[in-house]
Scaffold this active site. Structure first.
Site, short mmCIF file in Angstrom:
data_model
loop_
_atom_site.label_atom_id
_atom_site.label_comp_id
_atom_site.label_asym_id
_atom_site.label_seq_id
_atom_site.Cartn_x
_atom_site.Cartn_y
_atom_site.Cartn_z
N GLY A 169 0.76 -1.24 0.00
CA GLY A 169 0.00 0.00 0.00
C GLY A 169 0.78 1.29 0.00
O GLY A 169 0.21 2.36 -0.20
N GLU A 205 3.98 -6.84 1.81
CA GLU A 205 3.49 -7.14 0.45
C GLU A 205 3.54 -5.91 -0.44
O GLU A 205 2.51 -5.48 -0.97
CB GLU A 205 2.05 -7.65 0.53
CG GLU A 205 1.84 -8.89 1.34
CD GLU A 205 0.36 -9.25 1.50
OE1 GLU A 205 -0.52 -8.48 1.06
OE2 GLU A 205 0.08 -10.31 2.10
N PRO A 206 4.70 -5.30 -0.63
CA PRO A 206 4.73 -4.10 -1.46
C PRO A 206 4.55 -4.44 -2.94
O PRO A 206 5.07 -5.45 -3.42
CB PRO A 206 6.14 -3.54 -1.22
CG PRO A 206 6.97 -4.75 -0.93
CD PRO A 206 6.06 -5.70 -0.18
N GLY A 207 3.82 -3.61 -3.64
CA GLY A 207 3.67 -3.77 -5.09
C GLY A 207 4.14 -2.50 -5.76
O GLY A 207 5.29 -2.35 -6.18
N ARG A 235 -5.59 2.93 -15.84
CA ARG A 235 -5.69 3.73 -14.62
C ARG A 235 -6.34 5.11 -14.82
O ARG A 235 -7.19 5.49 -14.03
CB ARG A 235 -4.32 3.87 -13.95
CG ARG A 235 -3.66 2.54 -13.62
CD ARG A 235 -2.43 2.67 -12.72
NE ARG A 235 -2.82 3.05 -11.39
CZ ARG A 235 -2.68 4.24 -10.86
NH1 ARG A 235 -2.12 5.21 -11.56
NH2 ARG A 235 -3.09 4.49 -9.65
N CYS A 284 -12.96 3.40 -29.06
CA CYS A 284 -14.22 4.09 -29.33
C CYS A 284 -15.01 4.37 -28.06
O CYS A 284 -16.10 3.81 -27.86
CB CYS A 284 -15.04 3.26 -30.31
SG CYS A 284 -14.12 3.01 -31.81
N1 LLP Z 1 -1.53 -6.96 -0.73
C1 LLP Z 1 -2.83 -7.04 -1.01
C2 LLP Z 1 -3.66 -8.00 -0.27
C3 LLP Z 1 -3.40 -6.21 -1.99
O1 LLP Z 1 -4.71 -6.30 -2.24
C4 LLP Z 1 -2.58 -5.31 -2.70
C5 LLP Z 1 -3.13 -4.45 -3.74
C6 LLP Z 1 -1.21 -5.26 -2.38
C7 LLP Z 1 -0.72 -6.10 -1.40
C8 LLP Z 1 -0.25 -4.36 -3.08
O2 LLP Z 1 -0.55 -3.02 -2.88
P1 LLP Z 1 0.43 -1.88 -3.38
O3 LLP Z 1 1.70 -1.98 -2.58
O4 LLP Z 1 0.68 -2.09 -4.82
O5 LLP Z 1 -0.32 -0.62 -3.12
N2 LLP Z 1 -5.22 -1.23 -9.63
C9 LLP Z 1 -5.05 -0.22 -8.61
C10 LLP Z 1 -4.39 -0.75 -7.38
C11 LLP Z 1 -5.09 -1.95 -6.78
C12 LLP Z 1 -4.42 -2.49 -5.56
C13 LLP Z 1 -5.02 -3.79 -5.15
N3 LLP Z 1 -4.37 -4.44 -4.05
C14 LLP Z 1 -4.29 0.97 -9.20
O6 LLP Z 1 -3.96 0.94 -10.38
O7 LLP Z 1 -4.07 1.96 -8.52
#
Ligand code: LLP
Length: 431
Positions: free
Chosen positions: A239, A273-275, A318, A348
């Site tokens: 997050g 859990e960083p994304g 996005r 379209c």
């Molecule tokens: N862990 C869990 C359980 C999650 O649901 C998520 C993201 C993450 C980790 C990773 O979160 P991050 O570090 O990336 O913020 N499509 C959206 C974002 C959806 C996030 C969903 N869950 C966007 O483009 O902003």
């Protein structure tokens, strides 16, 4: 920090002029910087250096095997949300002992496969899911390691579609019900309670929601330990936000210190859990201008320009989906006078835009643009809408670049399709 730079009207990624990539591979194309990915991982990992921790890269942000492998080579695990992600994580070298499985709707085949592989833990989101995991593990004569995903009811102050930790959201089990569910789970023969999990949302730019959630989780962990439940993993989700425009998210160190403080004195391993924070600013989407046109401005003065480019909402959803801001940068020389423009794709729908009302130099057909900060939730959310093949992906390292995913071919577009026999030409009745 990232390794995309514009100098004297030319964008480079590390040591490679991006124009060369566009010429060799075509557009639209996603370009990832290996040095940026590695740097982000190391900064994040170092921030937690004083605490036992496992980083499980949340691969939904960017599921490219090369991106996952960049992290697994550095010791990362993976946070998965489907059987498909499990397969791809394993292919990319993730050790099963560092895989955590999140998500509200795990299917039986997915649970079986995760148990067969021996993952670190299931983050469970409902009583019914606990029952299913217990039953599946029983049939397989195994014990499933689980954490309950607790919904701490904290407002992450982010876009409503990516808030997950409020009690109105579909995620997790209410924190007030958690003890009861843990006690129930601990009595199941084929479940092994190992952890507590939470994730409150994505693109958080303030520290306080993390601190609030961690504080609530700490209280719960203390109570569970007092009840004799062997909690040894605390997963605080992902997050952490990034800068798309002017946001000033906390530095990973600030985030790590706050989390460490919340769990000090406990003998636990943190799971992270960083994304987005690892991949977001490590990727751009290169696109070429196809045409330009102008319409009278709504405000009655001047003109509104449209730069019609070859990337669209199917490539980067996005902006259309969340109204997200992505900076648009000319990757080559930009000589025109500054105008107000929407950067739009060929799809379209009026919702098909990458940027709205931007002050940009006037573009000409053929100009190369970079949509910045597109490494997270870019390609991974792309689709074939309007029968558009998905973009190619390239990874740069130093002076080299390689295609890490070919542009989808027209043949692949209809890959699994079958025409039913009653529609086949031979069966059509002659008039
Ligand atoms: N862990 C869990 C359980 C999650 O649901 C998520 C993201 C993450 C980790 C990773 O979160 P991050 O570090 O990336 O913020 N499509 C959206 C974002 C959806 C996030 C969903 N869950 C966007 O483009 O902003």
């Amino acid at each position: 920090m990232h390794h995309f730079e514009v100098k004297r009207g030319k964008m480079t990624c590390e040591g490679v002029p991006v124009r060369r990539i566009a010429e060799a591979v075509g557009t639209p194309v996603y370009v990832y910087s290996h040095a940026t990915l590695s740097h982000h991982y190391k900064v994040f990992d170092d921030a937690f250096a004083g605490i036992p921790h496992v980083i499980c890269y949340s691969m939904k942000a960017n599921s490219s095997g090369s991106v996952i492998r960049t992290f697994t080579n550095l010791g990362s695990g993976v946070d998965i949300v489907s059987g498909g992600e499990l397969a791809r994580a394993l292919d990319a070298g993730a050790p099963p002992s560092k895989i955590v499985y999140s998500g509200v709707g795990k299917q039986i085949w997915e649970i079986e496969e995760a148990l067969r592989r021996g993952i670190l833990m299931f983050n469970v989101e409902s009583r019914e899911e606990l029952e299913t995991i217990d039953a599946v593990a029983g049939r397989m004569r195994k014990r499933a390691p689980i954490a309950i995903r607790v919904n701490p009811d904290v407002d992450p102050k982010t876009h409503p579609y990516i808030s997950t930790g409020l009690k109105k959201n579909k995620f997790g089990i209410r924190i007030g019900d958690a003890i009861r569910e843990y006690e129930w789970a601990a009595r199941r023969k084929h479940i092994e309670v190992v952890g507590v999990d939470c994730h409150i949302g994505s693109q958080l730019t303030e520290i306080s929601p993390f601190v609030d959630a961690a504080g609530r989780i700490r209280l719960l962990v203390d109570r569970l330990l007092r009840k004799g439940l062997p909690i040894r993993l605390v997963d605080i989700g992902g997050g952490l936000g990034i800068t798309y425009r002017e946001e000033l998210p906390p530095h990973p160190k600030q985030y790590a210190d706050a989390v460490a403080r919340a769990f000090s004195g406990l003998e636990i391993t943190l799971v992270l859990e960083p994304g987005r924070v690892l991949v977001g600013n490590a990727g751009v989407l290169l696109t070429r201008v196809l045409y330009t046109k102008a319409a009278p401005s709504l405000k009655g003065k001047g003109k509104k320009h449209f730069f019609i480019v070859d990337a669209a909402m199917n490539d980067l959803a996005r902006p259309s989906l969340y109204g997200s801001y992505h900076a648009i940068v000319f990757a080559g020389p930009a000589a025109g006078k500054t105008v107000t423009a929407d950067v739009v794709g060929p799809i379209c729908e009026s919702g098909d835009f990458l940027a709205k009302d931007r002050r940009l130099p006037m573009a000409r057909p053929g100009d190369l643009l970079a949509v910045m900060s597109a490494g997270a939730y870019g390609f991974s959310m792309s689709s074939n809408y309007n029968s558009r093949p998905r973009a190619a992906e390239v990874m740069v390292s130093g002076r080299r670049f390689e295609v890490v995913r070919e542009r989808e071919s027209l043949r692949e577009l209809a890959g699994g399709e079958r025409i039913p026999s009653f529609l086949s030409p031979g069966r059509r009745k002659a008039r």
